[in-house]
Design a protein around this motif. Structure first.
Motif, PDB file in Angstrom:
ATOM      1  N   HIS A  40       0.354   4.337   0.349  1.00 56.74           N
ATOM      2  CA  HIS A  40       0.064   5.257   1.711  1.00 56.74           C
ATOM      3  C   HIS A  40       1.023   5.039   2.853  1.00 56.74           C
ATOM      4  O   HIS A  40       1.701   5.908   3.470  1.00 56.74           O
ATOM      5  CB  HIS A  40      -1.474   5.603   1.934  1.00 56.74           C
ATOM      6  N   ARG A  41       0.934   3.781   3.129  1.00 61.52           N
ATOM      7  CA  ARG A  41       1.520   3.295   4.111  1.00 61.52           C
ATOM      8  C   ARG A  41       2.999   3.280   4.194  1.00 61.52           C
ATOM      9  O   ARG A  41       3.822   3.602   5.000  1.00 61.52           O
ATOM     10  CB  ARG A  41       1.167   1.764   4.691  1.00 61.52           C
ATOM     11  N   GLU A  79      -2.853   3.011  -5.835  1.00 60.80           N
ATOM     12  CA  GLU A  79      -3.031   2.813  -4.419  1.00 60.80           C
ATOM     13  C   GLU A  79      -1.955   1.673  -3.985  1.00 60.80           C
ATOM     14  O   GLU A  79      -1.476   1.707  -2.743  1.00 60.80           O
ATOM     15  CB  GLU A  79      -4.385   2.322  -4.075  1.00 60.80           C
ATOM     16  N   ARG A  90       4.550   5.373   2.493  1.00 63.62           N
ATOM     17  CA  ARG A  90       5.170   6.795   2.546  1.00 63.62           C
ATOM     18  C   ARG A  90       5.036   7.288   4.166  1.00 63.62           C
ATOM     19  O   ARG A  90       5.967   7.839   4.486  1.00 63.62           O
ATOM     20  CB  ARG A  90       4.131   7.764   1.882  1.00 63.62           C
ATOM     21  N   GLN A  91       4.267   6.545   4.965  1.00 70.32           N
ATOM     22  CA  GLN A  91       4.294   6.970   6.262  1.00 70.32           C
ATOM     23  C   GLN A  91       5.475   6.289   6.902  1.00 70.32           C
ATOM     24  O   GLN A  91       6.269   6.901   7.609  1.00 70.32           O
ATOM     25  CB  GLN A  91       3.120   6.230   6.882  1.00 70.32           C
ATOM     26  N   ARG A 107       0.888  -1.357   0.040  1.00 70.21           N
ATOM     27  CA  ARG A 107       0.076  -0.019   0.055  1.00 70.21           C
ATOM     28  C   ARG A 107       1.035   1.233   0.170  1.00 70.21           C
ATOM     29  O   ARG A 107       1.828   1.435   1.001  1.00 70.21           O
ATOM     30  CB  ARG A 107      -0.877  -0.041   1.179  1.00 70.21           C
TER      31      ARG A 107
END
Length: 118
Positions: free
Chosen positions: A22-23, A97, A25-26, A20
């Motif tokens: 987004h994860r 995504e 990037r976190q 994923r």
């Protein structure tokens, strides 16, 4: 302890085959601050960077590395085995995504986990 847990999470996601965005990037954000203190970890983030940004236009879809400008209109093989000009290179792309791990990611995570053991 937190860096070690996040590297372990990355290893599990890489084994699954898709990750994923987004994860990723976190985790990259935290590890970016981590390597400001522990500079020895910085070279091992390259695989993560390639995984996160490898989907962008001008990047090799298999490795994630950016192609040189002179090679961006390279020939590729289509499904039938015919050589055609790669049209995907300069097309604007929509951010996905999910992304596939770059070949370098698993090696970098293995070394990073080893360094964080102690």
């Amino acid at each position: 302890a937190k860096a070690k847990a996040q590297v372990a999470e990355l290893q599990e996601m890489a084994k699954a085959g898709t990750m994923r965005l987004h994860r990723l990037r976190q985790i990259r954000g935290f590890l970016g601050y981590f390597v400001r203190t522990y500079r020895w970890g910085n070279p091992y983030l390259k695989g993560l960077h390639l995984t996160i940004d490898g989907w962008r236009a001008g990047c090799d879809p298999l490795t994630g590395w950016k192609r040189p400008v002179r090679r961006r209109s390279a020939l590729i093989q289509d499904e039938e085995g015919n050589w055609v000009e790669d049209e995907r290179i300069d097309e604007p792309t929509v951010e996905p995504e999910w992304v596939n791990p770059s070949p370098r990611l698993s090696r970098d995570l293995t070394h990073l986990a080893k360094l964080l053991e102690g």
